[in-house]
Design a protein around this motif. Sequence first.
Motif, PDB file in Angstrom:
ATOM      1  N   UNK A   1       0.816  -1.190   0.000  1.00 55.78           N
ATOM      2  CA  UNK A   1       0.000   0.000   0.000  1.00 55.78           C
ATOM      3  C   UNK A   1       0.863   1.259   0.000  1.00 55.78           C
ATOM      4  N   UNK A   2       1.978   1.222   0.708  1.00 55.46           N
ATOM      5  CA  UNK A   2       2.857   2.384   0.760  1.00 55.46           C
ATOM      6  C   UNK A   2       3.362   2.752  -0.617  1.00 55.46           C
ATOM      7  N   UNK A   3       3.677   1.765  -1.450  1.00 52.44           N
ATOM      8  CA  UNK A   3       4.158   2.029  -2.814  1.00 52.44           C
ATOM      9  C   UNK A   3       3.115   2.790  -3.621  1.00 52.44           C
ATOM     10  N   UNK A   4       1.855   2.493  -3.397  1.00 52.49           N
ATOM     11  CA  UNK A   4       0.785   3.196  -4.111  1.00 52.49           C
ATOM     12  C   UNK A   4       0.672   4.625  -3.593  1.00 52.49           C
ATOM     13  N   UNK A   5       0.662   4.786  -2.278  1.00 55.75           N
ATOM     14  CA  UNK A   5       0.447   6.096  -1.680  1.00 55.75           C
ATOM     15  C   UNK A   5       1.638   7.037  -1.858  1.00 55.75           C
ATOM     16  N   UNK A   6       2.818   6.509  -2.095  1.00 56.28           N
ATOM     17  CA  UNK A   6       3.995   7.354  -2.292  1.00 56.28           C
ATOM     18  C   UNK A   6       4.007   8.023  -3.669  1.00 56.28           C
ATOM     19  N   UNK A   7       3.223   7.526  -4.594  1.00 55.44           N
ATOM     20  CA  UNK A   7       3.221   8.049  -5.960  1.00 55.44           C
ATOM     21  C   UNK A   7       1.831   8.598  -6.276  1.00 55.44           C
ATOM     22  N   UNK A   8       1.755   9.885  -6.622  1.00 50.51           N
ATOM     23  CA  UNK A   8       0.466  10.519  -6.880  1.00 50.51           C
ATOM     24  C   UNK A   8      -0.302   9.813  -7.993  1.00 50.51           C
ATOM     25  N   UNK A   9       0.374   9.443  -9.075  1.00 53.27           N
ATOM     26  CA  UNK A   9      -0.317   8.805 -10.198  1.00 53.27           C
ATOM     27  C   UNK A   9      -0.816   7.410  -9.835  1.00 53.27           C
ATOM     28  N   UNK A  10      -0.059   6.695  -9.021  1.00 47.67           N
ATOM     29  CA  UNK A  10      -0.523   5.380  -8.562  1.00 47.67           C
ATOM     30  C   UNK A  10      -1.722   5.521  -7.630  1.00 47.67           C
ATOM     31  N   UNK A  11      -1.677   6.528  -6.748  1.00 42.06           N
ATOM     32  CA  UNK A  11      -2.807   6.766  -5.840  1.00 42.06           C
ATOM     33  C   UNK A  11      -4.045   7.173  -6.638  1.00 42.06           C
ATOM     34  N   UNK A  12      -3.858   8.019  -7.642  1.00 42.55           N
ATOM     35  CA  UNK A  12      -4.967   8.416  -8.507  1.00 42.55           C
ATOM     36  C   UNK A  12      -5.526   7.202  -9.240  1.00 42.55           C
ATOM     37  N   UNK A  13      -4.640   6.371  -9.786  1.00 47.47           N
ATOM     38  CA  UNK A  13      -5.077   5.150 -10.464  1.00 47.47           C
ATOM     39  C   UNK A  13      -5.832   4.219  -9.528  1.00 47.47           C
ATOM     40  N   UNK A  14      -5.341   4.080  -8.314  1.00 46.79           N
ATOM     41  CA  UNK A  14      -6.019   3.230  -7.332  1.00 46.79           C
ATOM     42  C   UNK A  14      -7.401   3.792  -6.999  1.00 46.79           C
ATOM     43  N   UNK A  15      -7.509   5.110  -6.911  1.00 50.01           N
ATOM     44  CA  UNK A  15      -8.809   5.732  -6.674  1.00 50.01           C
ATOM     45  C   UNK A  15      -9.780   5.454  -7.810  1.00 50.01           C
ATOM     46  N   UNK A  16      -9.290   5.503  -9.043  1.00 48.16           N
ATOM     47  CA  UNK A  16     -10.132   5.195 -10.208  1.00 48.16           C
ATOM     48  C   UNK A  16     -10.584   3.734 -10.151  1.00 48.16           C
ATOM     49  N   UNK A  17      -9.659   2.829  -9.823  1.00 52.36           N
ATOM     50  CA  UNK A  17     -10.014   1.405  -9.718  1.00 52.36           C
ATOM     51  C   UNK A  17     -11.062   1.197  -8.628  1.00 52.36           C
ATOM     52  N   UNK A  18     -10.874   1.839  -7.478  1.00 48.38           N
ATOM     53  CA  UNK A  18     -11.854   1.709  -6.394  1.00 48.38           C
ATOM     54  C   UNK A  18     -13.216   2.277  -6.805  1.00 48.38           C
ATOM     55  N   UNK A  19     -13.215   3.402  -7.502  1.00 48.99           N
ATOM     56  CA  UNK A  19     -14.474   3.964  -7.988  1.00 48.99           C
ATOM     57  C   UNK A  19     -15.140   3.007  -8.972  1.00 48.99           C
ATOM     58  N   UNK A  20     -14.345   2.354  -9.828  1.00 49.90           N
ATOM     59  CA  UNK A  20     -14.888   1.391 -10.787  1.00 49.90           C
ATOM     60  C   UNK A  20     -15.495   0.187 -10.061  1.00 49.90           C
ATOM     61  N   UNK A  21     -14.838  -0.257  -8.994  1.00 42.74           N
ATOM     62  CA  UNK A  21     -15.378  -1.373  -8.207  1.00 42.74           C
ATOM     63  C   UNK A  21     -16.720  -0.983  -7.592  1.00 42.74           C
ATOM     64  N   UNK A  22     -16.798   0.237  -7.038  1.00 44.49           N
ATOM     65  CA  UNK A  22     -18.068   0.710  -6.479  1.00 44.49           C
ATOM     66  C   UNK A  22     -19.118   0.780  -7.586  1.00 44.49           C
ATOM     67  N   UNK A  23     -18.709   1.257  -8.761  1.00 43.54           N
ATOM     68  CA  UNK A  23     -19.626   1.302  -9.905  1.00 43.54           C
ATOM     69  C   UNK A  23     -20.172  -0.092 -10.213  1.00 43.54           C
ATOM     70  N   UNK A  24     -19.287  -1.086 -10.279  1.00 42.12           N
ATOM     71  CA  UNK A  24     -19.730  -2.451 -10.582  1.00 42.12           C
ATOM     72  C   UNK A  24     -20.689  -2.984  -9.514  1.00 42.12           C
ATOM     73  N   UNK A  25     -20.437  -2.623  -8.262  1.00 43.17           N
ATOM     74  CA  UNK A  25     -21.296  -3.088  -7.175  1.00 43.17           C
ATOM     75  C   UNK A  25     -22.669  -2.418  -7.185  1.00 43.17           C
ATOM     76  N   UNK A  26     -22.754  -1.245  -7.789  1.00 41.79           N
ATOM     77  CA  UNK A  26     -24.009  -0.494  -7.782  1.00 41.79           C
ATOM     78  C   UNK A  26     -24.591  -0.314  -9.178  1.00 41.79           C
ATOM     79  N   UNK A  27     -24.074  -1.024 -10.146  1.00 39.82           N
ATOM     80  CA  UNK A  27     -24.436  -0.883 -11.563  1.00 39.82           C
ATOM     81  C   UNK A  27     -25.913  -1.166 -11.804  1.00 39.82           C
TER      82      UNK A  27
END
Length: 192
Positions: A1-27
């Motif tokens: 998790x630290x590797x993701x949070x240390x890099x802004x683009x990785x954190x942004x990408x992870x946020x997009x993935x999490x939003x997509x997961x929420x989208x799939x759960x509520x589709x």
Amino acid sequence: MTKILENMYKALGAGVVLAFIVFLLTYHGLDVTFWSFFVRWLHVLSGILWIGLLWYFNMVQIPTMPKIPAELKPAIGKYIAPEALFWFRWAAIATPVTGLVLSGLNGYGHQALMLQEGARTIGIGMWLGLFMAANVWFIIWPNQKRALGIVPADDAAKAKSARIAMLGSRANFMLSLPMLYCMVAQQNGGAW
């Protein structure tokens, strides 16, 4: 998790993935209601970036610059300001574009832009946002390029451009308050 949070683009990408997961759960399907929601989400995201940076410039960077020792100021002008202005100016395009698309999807775009009854408040907000975006691209950004030395300019031109950019930014800061009021009021009982 630290590797993701240390890099802004990785954190942004992870946020997009999490939003997509929420989208799939509520589709519930890709109908016009979904697209209206999705464009509204993009509009809110770009608006947060744009107005957040606008408020950062006006509430933090501009008031703090006179307090920064002269030898440290080049770091702001060479590294921080150009990067912040990159995100600022592109968010200033994305926000009104997504807002106009949203108003079209929801069927009130023409009515709002013509300031007709029932959509007058959102229309005022839309016109303020369009004016503010034009101010970013045609006043603030050209003057910031000279002030920061991105384009050649002598010291007098840099100082004059810095002042014009600051005043343009301050105008947008001032206009952001009624603009945000209009955006929120239209859907929450404060519209006329």
